[in-house]
Design a protein around this motif. Structure first.
Motif, short mmCIF file in Angstrom:
data_model
loop_
_atom_site.label_atom_id
_atom_site.label_comp_id
_atom_site.label_asym_id
_atom_site.label_seq_id
_atom_site.Cartn_x
_atom_site.Cartn_y
_atom_site.Cartn_z
N ASN A 1 32.94 17.01 44.68
CA ASN A 1 34.32 17.50 44.81
C ASN A 1 34.86 18.12 43.53
O ASN A 1 35.95 17.77 43.07
CB ASN A 1 35.23 16.37 45.29
N VAL A 2 34.09 19.01 42.95
CA VAL A 2 34.51 19.72 41.74
C VAL A 2 34.27 21.21 41.94
O VAL A 2 33.48 21.62 42.80
CB VAL A 2 33.74 19.24 40.49
N SER A 3 34.95 22.01 41.14
CA SER A 3 34.59 23.43 41.06
C SER A 3 33.79 23.61 39.78
O SER A 3 34.04 22.93 38.78
CB SER A 3 35.83 24.33 41.08
N VAL A 4 32.82 24.48 39.82
CA VAL A 4 31.92 24.70 38.70
C VAL A 4 32.04 26.15 38.27
O VAL A 4 31.89 27.06 39.10
CB VAL A 4 30.46 24.37 39.09
N GLU A 5 32.32 26.36 36.99
CA GLU A 5 32.31 27.71 36.42
C GLU A 5 31.19 27.77 35.40
O GLU A 5 31.17 27.00 34.45
CB GLU A 5 33.64 28.06 35.76
N ILE A 6 30.27 28.69 35.61
CA ILE A 6 29.10 28.84 34.74
C ILE A 6 29.31 30.03 33.82
O ILE A 6 29.57 31.15 34.29
CB ILE A 6 27.82 29.03 35.58
N LEU A 7 29.24 29.78 32.53
CA LEU A 7 29.37 30.85 31.55
C LEU A 7 27.99 31.31 31.09
O LEU A 7 27.05 30.53 31.06
CB LEU A 7 30.15 30.37 30.32
N ASP A 8 27.93 32.57 30.69
CA ASP A 8 26.74 33.14 30.08
C ASP A 8 27.13 33.52 28.66
O ASP A 8 28.06 34.33 28.47
CB ASP A 8 26.28 34.36 30.87
N LEU A 9 26.47 32.95 27.67
CA LEU A 9 26.82 33.23 26.28
C LEU A 9 26.68 34.71 25.93
O LEU A 9 27.33 35.19 25.00
CB LEU A 9 26.00 32.39 25.32
N GLU B 1 39.15 41.06 7.60
CA GLU B 1 39.21 42.50 7.86
C GLU B 1 39.69 42.82 9.27
O GLU B 1 40.51 43.72 9.48
CB GLU B 1 37.83 43.09 7.63
N ASN B 2 39.19 42.09 10.26
CA ASN B 2 39.43 42.44 11.66
C ASN B 2 40.10 41.35 12.49
O ASN B 2 40.37 41.56 13.67
CB ASN B 2 38.10 42.81 12.34
N GLY B 3 40.30 40.18 11.92
CA GLY B 3 40.85 39.07 12.70
C GLY B 3 39.77 38.40 13.54
O GLY B 3 38.59 38.74 13.46
N ILE B 4 40.21 37.46 14.33
CA ILE B 4 39.29 36.74 15.22
C ILE B 4 39.09 37.59 16.47
O ILE B 4 40.07 38.02 17.10
CB ILE B 4 39.87 35.35 15.58
N PRO B 5 37.85 37.85 16.87
CA PRO B 5 37.59 38.69 18.04
C PRO B 5 38.23 38.12 19.32
O PRO B 5 38.32 36.90 19.50
CB PRO B 5 36.07 38.70 18.17
N GLN B 6 38.64 39.03 20.20
CA GLN B 6 39.23 38.62 21.49
C GLN B 6 38.26 37.74 22.27
O GLN B 6 38.68 36.81 22.95
CB GLN B 6 39.63 39.84 22.31
N LEU B 7 36.96 38.01 22.18
CA LEU B 7 35.98 37.19 22.91
C LEU B 7 36.02 35.73 22.47
O LEU B 7 35.81 34.83 23.28
CB LEU B 7 34.57 37.76 22.75
N ASP C 1 27.94 37.04 27.43
CA ASP C 1 29.25 37.65 27.67
C ASP C 1 30.20 37.46 26.50
O ASP C 1 31.32 37.98 26.52
CB ASP C 1 29.89 37.08 28.94
N TYR C 2 29.78 36.69 25.49
CA TYR C 2 30.62 36.37 24.33
C TYR C 2 29.94 36.78 23.02
O TYR C 2 30.17 36.17 21.98
CB TYR C 2 30.97 34.88 24.33
N GLU C 3 29.14 37.82 23.08
CA GLU C 3 28.44 38.27 21.87
C GLU C 3 29.43 38.95 20.93
O GLU C 3 30.17 39.84 21.34
CB GLU C 3 27.32 39.22 22.25
N MET C 4 29.46 38.48 19.70
CA MET C 4 30.40 38.97 18.69
C MET C 4 29.65 39.21 17.38
O MET C 4 28.53 38.75 17.22
CB MET C 4 31.49 37.91 18.45
N PRO C 5 30.32 39.90 16.44
CA PRO C 5 29.70 40.03 15.11
C PRO C 5 29.42 38.65 14.53
O PRO C 5 30.13 37.69 14.84
CB PRO C 5 30.76 40.74 14.27
N ILE C 6 28.40 38.57 13.69
CA ILE C 6 28.11 37.29 13.05
C ILE C 6 29.31 36.88 12.21
O ILE C 6 29.86 37.68 11.45
CB ILE C 6 26.82 37.37 12.20
N PHE C 7 29.72 35.63 12.38
CA PHE C 7 30.92 35.14 11.70
C PHE C 7 30.79 35.27 10.19
O PHE C 7 29.77 34.92 9.61
CB PHE C 7 31.20 33.68 12.05
N SER C 8 31.86 35.75 9.59
CA SER C 8 32.01 35.68 8.14
C SER C 8 33.50 35.72 7.84
O SER C 8 34.27 36.33 8.59
CB SER C 8 31.29 36.81 7.41
#
Length: 176
Positions: free
Chosen positions: A31-39, A54-60, A41-48
């Motif tokens: 009796n749950v809903s399941v949401e499956i994420l794919d990483l 310079e650009n802030g935190i990415p929207q992703l 879909d969240y590919e971003m520049p390597i954190f530094s």
């Protein structure tokens, strides 16, 4: 009201065995809903810190953080790369932690790991179990599936009865 489980394999592999294990485990809850994420879909520049200045935190990163906040349970299965998190997960985790150090927002979590080897990703699982409470995660259980190819079938799930029972005991102990 139906409870929501947010699920992902902490890997960028398109055929992630950890995503398979996480999805299988989420489907053991009733009796749950399941949401499956794919990483992927969240590919971003390597954190530094320089990129953040310079650009802030990415929207992703904000999107990922919001997904975590929308869950009643966060279920992650970790790929182990050289004894630790995959780079794909670590980068998303690093960016999201810049939004809030309590990245997991006091949400209950079930942490898993698997690998083709006999240790089943146990090193990365220990890292996550020890780290996530400091990041706002409430770890309700953990499970390592050794020798994925010997103990898991894409149609049947976990084929080793003892391991399957161990996982089901953990699943049944988590109240949503």
């Amino acid at each position: 009201m139906t409870k929501k489980i947010l699920v992902f394999g902490a890997s960028s592999s398109k055929n992630s065995i950890n995503k398979q294990l996480a999805t299988y485990t989420a489907n053991q809850f009733k009796n749950v809903s399941v949401e499956i994420l794919d990483l992927n879909d969240y590919e971003m520049p390597i954190f530094s810190i320089d990129k953040e200045k310079e650009n802030g935190i990415p929207q992703l990163a904000h999107d990922f953080y919001a997904k975590l906040g929308s869950a009643d349970l966060i279920l992650i299965s970790f790929a182990e790369h050289n004894g630790a998190y995959s780079t794909a997960f670590k980068n998303i985790f690093d960016w999201a932690s810049r939004i809030n150090g309590k990245t997991f927002q006091e949400k209950p979590m079930l942490l898993l790991a698997t690998s083709p080897g006999a240790r089943g990703g146990s090193s990365v699982l220990e890292i996550a179990k020890n780290r996530f409470p400091f990041q706002g995660g409430i770890v309700k259980g953990s499970f390592s599936l050794p020798s994925f190819n010997d103990n898991f079938d894409s149609e049947k799930g976990i084929t080793n009865k003892e391991l399957k029972n161990q996982l089901l005991e953990i699943v049944n102990s988590i109240e949503l």
